[in-house]
Design a protein around this motif. Structure first.
Motif, short mmCIF file in Angstrom:
data_model
loop_
_atom_site.label_atom_id
_atom_site.label_comp_id
_atom_site.label_asym_id
_atom_site.label_seq_id
_atom_site.Cartn_x
_atom_site.Cartn_y
_atom_site.Cartn_z
N LEU A 239 -8.25 17.12 -25.28
CA LEU A 239 -9.63 16.66 -25.16
C LEU A 239 -10.50 17.74 -24.50
CD1 LEU A 239 -11.74 14.45 -25.46
CD2 LEU A 239 -10.94 13.48 -23.29
N ILE A 240 -9.98 18.39 -23.48
CA ILE A 240 -10.73 19.46 -22.80
C ILE A 240 -11.03 20.60 -23.76
CG2 ILE A 240 -10.60 21.22 -20.99
CD1 ILE A 240 -8.90 19.24 -19.37
N GLN A 241 -10.03 20.99 -24.56
CA GLN A 241 -10.23 22.09 -25.51
C GLN A 241 -11.31 21.74 -26.54
OE1 GLN A 241 -7.31 22.80 -28.59
NE2 GLN A 241 -7.31 25.00 -28.12
N LYS A 242 -11.29 20.50 -27.04
CA LYS A 242 -12.28 20.10 -28.04
C LYS A 242 -13.68 20.10 -27.44
CE LYS A 242 -9.08 17.28 -30.76
NZ LYS A 242 -9.10 18.16 -31.93
N ILE A 243 -13.81 19.61 -26.22
CA ILE A 243 -15.14 19.57 -25.58
C ILE A 243 -15.64 20.98 -25.30
CG2 ILE A 243 -16.41 18.82 -23.53
CD1 ILE A 243 -14.52 16.42 -23.36
N ALA A 244 -14.74 21.85 -24.81
CA ALA A 244 -15.14 23.23 -24.55
C ALA A 244 -15.57 23.94 -25.83
CB ALA A 244 -13.99 23.99 -23.88
N THR A 245 -14.81 23.74 -26.91
CA THR A 245 -15.17 24.35 -28.19
C THR A 245 -16.50 23.81 -28.70
OG1 THR A 245 -12.82 24.59 -28.73
CG2 THR A 245 -14.38 24.74 -30.55
N LEU A 246 -16.72 22.51 -28.50
CA LEU A 246 -17.97 21.89 -28.93
C LEU A 246 -19.17 22.52 -28.23
CD1 LEU A 246 -19.08 19.55 -30.69
CD2 LEU A 246 -18.91 18.09 -28.68
N HIS A 247 -18.97 22.98 -26.99
CA HIS A 247 -20.05 23.60 -26.23
C HIS A 247 -20.03 25.12 -26.33
CE1 HIS A 247 -20.15 19.55 -24.49
NE2 HIS A 247 -21.35 19.83 -24.05
N GLY A 248 -19.25 25.66 -27.27
CA GLY A 248 -19.19 27.10 -27.47
C GLY A 248 -18.36 27.82 -26.43
N ILE B 147 -10.88 27.75 -23.31
CA ILE B 147 -9.97 27.34 -22.25
C ILE B 147 -8.72 28.20 -22.31
CG2 ILE B 147 -9.08 25.52 -23.76
CD1 ILE B 147 -8.34 23.93 -21.25
N THR B 148 -8.24 28.61 -21.14
CA THR B 148 -7.01 29.40 -21.05
C THR B 148 -6.13 28.81 -19.95
OG1 THR B 148 -8.06 30.95 -19.51
CG2 THR B 148 -8.08 31.53 -21.85
N ILE B 149 -4.82 29.00 -20.11
CA ILE B 149 -3.84 28.47 -19.15
C ILE B 149 -2.90 29.58 -18.72
CG2 ILE B 149 -1.85 26.96 -18.89
CD1 ILE B 149 -3.20 24.86 -20.43
N ASP B 150 -2.68 29.67 -17.43
CA ASP B 150 -1.69 30.58 -16.86
C ASP B 150 -0.75 29.74 -15.99
OD1 ASP B 150 -0.24 32.71 -15.94
OD2 ASP B 150 -1.74 33.34 -14.46
N SER B 151 0.50 29.62 -16.44
CA SER B 151 1.42 28.70 -15.76
C SER B 151 2.82 29.28 -15.70
CB SER B 151 1.44 27.36 -16.50
OG SER B 151 2.30 26.44 -15.86
N ASN B 152 3.49 28.99 -14.62
CA ASN B 152 4.90 29.33 -14.44
C ASN B 152 5.64 28.07 -14.03
OD1 ASN B 152 4.71 32.21 -14.89
ND2 ASN B 152 3.69 32.33 -12.91
N GLU B 153 6.76 27.82 -14.65
CA GLU B 153 7.51 26.60 -14.40
C GLU B 153 7.96 26.55 -12.94
OE1 GLU B 153 10.77 23.89 -16.83
OE2 GLU B 153 10.56 26.04 -17.24
N ASN B 154 7.73 25.38 -12.32
CA ASN B 154 8.06 25.09 -10.91
C ASN B 154 7.24 25.92 -9.92
OD1 ASN B 154 10.10 23.23 -11.69
ND2 ASN B 154 11.54 24.93 -12.00
N GLU B 155 6.21 26.62 -10.38
CA GLU B 155 5.37 27.40 -9.47
C GLU B 155 3.91 26.93 -9.47
OE1 GLU B 155 5.68 31.53 -10.24
OE2 GLU B 155 7.87 31.61 -10.01
N GLY B 156 3.48 26.33 -10.55
CA GLY B 156 2.10 25.85 -10.60
C GLY B 156 1.38 26.31 -11.86
#
Length: 457
Positions: free
Chosen positions: A425-434, A437-446
């Motif tokens: 849902l966040i990606q669709k809303i962000a795309t709708l507003h031009g 969204i990006t994600i930087d994640s490491n398992e068990n670290e955050g």
């Protein structure tokens, strides 16, 4: 009318126009050449007759007529008339019957002009001035060019027959070659007609891969890839949505059936009602998320937009989330780097933008197991950047590729409440507003989620 027929007719019209112009040119040049050649023969006849009659003393009128009658190379039905320039009287007329009517106007014109040509009926004539020392004569020569006219008419007939045959042949060959040229398109149409919703994996033959038809097939195959992907997402979405809706409904139904099996004390009924309330809330949350996804995919032109202050919206969202979940620990950081005279606003839909903050903060807190969550808002020159950091369970690298698919949940998130709709849902809303969204994640670290929203779109 089919393209093949239209192309053939256009080609035949083009070739026919060229052939007609070429034929007209040939006929006009031939007619002009016949006229000049016949006029030259008349001139030679007039001058030769005048020379023999005037310059040779031994030749009189009778002898001249005999010479003209025995000259088989002479013009057909030729007549030569010689006038004295000063007396305006005839001094010689070839033939027994006059075929040329010489008027005073023609005689006057011949006296003033060195040479001119004219026509009387089917006879072509030339008038010229002949000079022999001090003596001057007006000579007229006329004849009928039946042979030249016959050849010209034959040429016209040949040109007409050739023109009609050429246009007919052009139409036939045009139909053949247009069919050959358009056959790849017919093949593409045939292949496209066989593609349905059940065999979207089928592709159109791309031929040599270089001409226009091949590029059309390549473009269509690329469109099929997008449609197939959309169908797969839709099937997955419907399947997962059905499963997510069925689970709370089955739980509610089973708990009600168990409660109705026998009489229970008030505490037991209270526990059942609390459980039913949790399932109903989950069902309501899922329904609301599905509606929001549908809203995010609606026509962008129908979406109501207005200037929205993201800092105020972020603080408002924090208050609402903490009111529903007092156990959440949320830290808000706002870096306002914009001009003091310019309000830091984003042109968009306030309700949809609020969903970005709500889902980001709720997801971060839900997977952090009570650890603090940091939400930052930063105004860059081109866009506003929303960053949410948590110290939760994180996401593995291989699962980050599918994290934006609706209802997809990572393996380590199965035991946490949710439906796997938030990030989609966040990606669709962000795309709708031009935005993006990006994600930087490491398992068990955050996980760190960053959303960029341009000020105007």
């Amino acid at each position: 009318m089919q393209i093949r027929t239209r192309l053939s007719l256009q080609f035949a019209l083009l070739v026919g126009s060229i052939l007609i112009a070429f034929s007209v040119l040939i006929y006009a040049l031939s007619a002009n050449y016949r006229k000049q050649e016949f006029t030259e023969r008349l001139r030679e006849k007039a001058i030769n007759s005048a020379k023999l009659l005037i310059d040779v003393e031994e030749i009189n009128n009778d002898l001249m007529r005999i010479i003209d009658s025995t000259n088989y190379s002479s013009l057909e039905d030729v007549e030569v008339v010689v006038f004295d320039y000063f007396k305006r009287s005839k001094i010689y007329v070839s033939g027994k019957t006059a075929g040329l009517e010489i008027t005073e106007e023609l005689l006057a014109k011949a006296r003033t002009s060195e040479e001119f040509r004219f026509r009387q009926g089917s006879r072509e004539a030339i008038g010229l001035l002949y000079t022999n020392g001090l003596r001057r004569f007006v000579v007229f020569a006329s004849a009928t060019d039946r042979y030249g006219i016959t050849k010209l008419n034959n040429l016209l007939l040949v040109l007409l027959i050739g023109l009609l045959a050429s246009i007919g042949l052009t139409i036939i060959t045009g139909l053949f070659f247009s069919r050959q040229a358009l056959r790849p398109i017919s093949n593409v149409i045939s292949q496209v007609s066989s593609i349905t919703a059940s065999n979207l994996e089928q592709r159109v033959d791309e031929g040599n891969g270089s001409d226009e038809i091949a590029r059309l097939a390549i473009t269509f195959n690329e469109m099929l890839v997008r449609i197939e992907k959309a169908f797969q997402i839709q099937k997955s979405f419907v399947s997962n949505a059905s499963h997510e809706l069925r689970t709370p409904l089955a739980s509610i139904t089973s708990q009600i059936e168990v409660a109705l099996m026998k009489s229970r004390n008030p505490d037991e009924y209270r526990d059942i009602l609390h459980s039913l309330l949790d399932d109903a809330r989950s069902l309501s949350s899922l329904s609301n998320n599905l509606l929001e996804i549908a809203r995010a995919e609606q026509d962008t032109h129908a979406l109501k937009r207005m200037p929205v202050r993201l800092d105020e919206l972020l603080l408002e969202t924090q208050s609402e989330v903490e009111l529903l979940h007092p156990e959440y620990q949320i830290e808000i950081v706002i870096n306002d780097n914009t001009d003091e005279e310019k309000e830091p606003t984003v042109n968009g839909n306030e309700n949809l933008l609020k969903l970005i903050f709500t889902n980001l903060i709720d997801n971060a807190c839900k997977f952090s197991s009570g650890k603090p969550v940091k939400a930052m808002l930063e105004y860059n020159p081109d866009c506003a950047v929303i960053t949410v950091q948590d110290e939760g369970i994180g996401i593995s690298p291989d699962e980050q590729l599918r994290i934006f698919e609706p209802f997809y949940r990572a393996r380590n998130a199965i035991n946490h409440p949710g439906h796997g709709i938030g990030l989609s849902l966040i990606q669709k809303i962000a795309t709708l507003h031009g935005g993006s969204i990006t994600i930087d994640s490491n398992e068990n670290e955050g996980t760190t989620v960053k959303v960029c929203l341009p000020y105007t779109h």
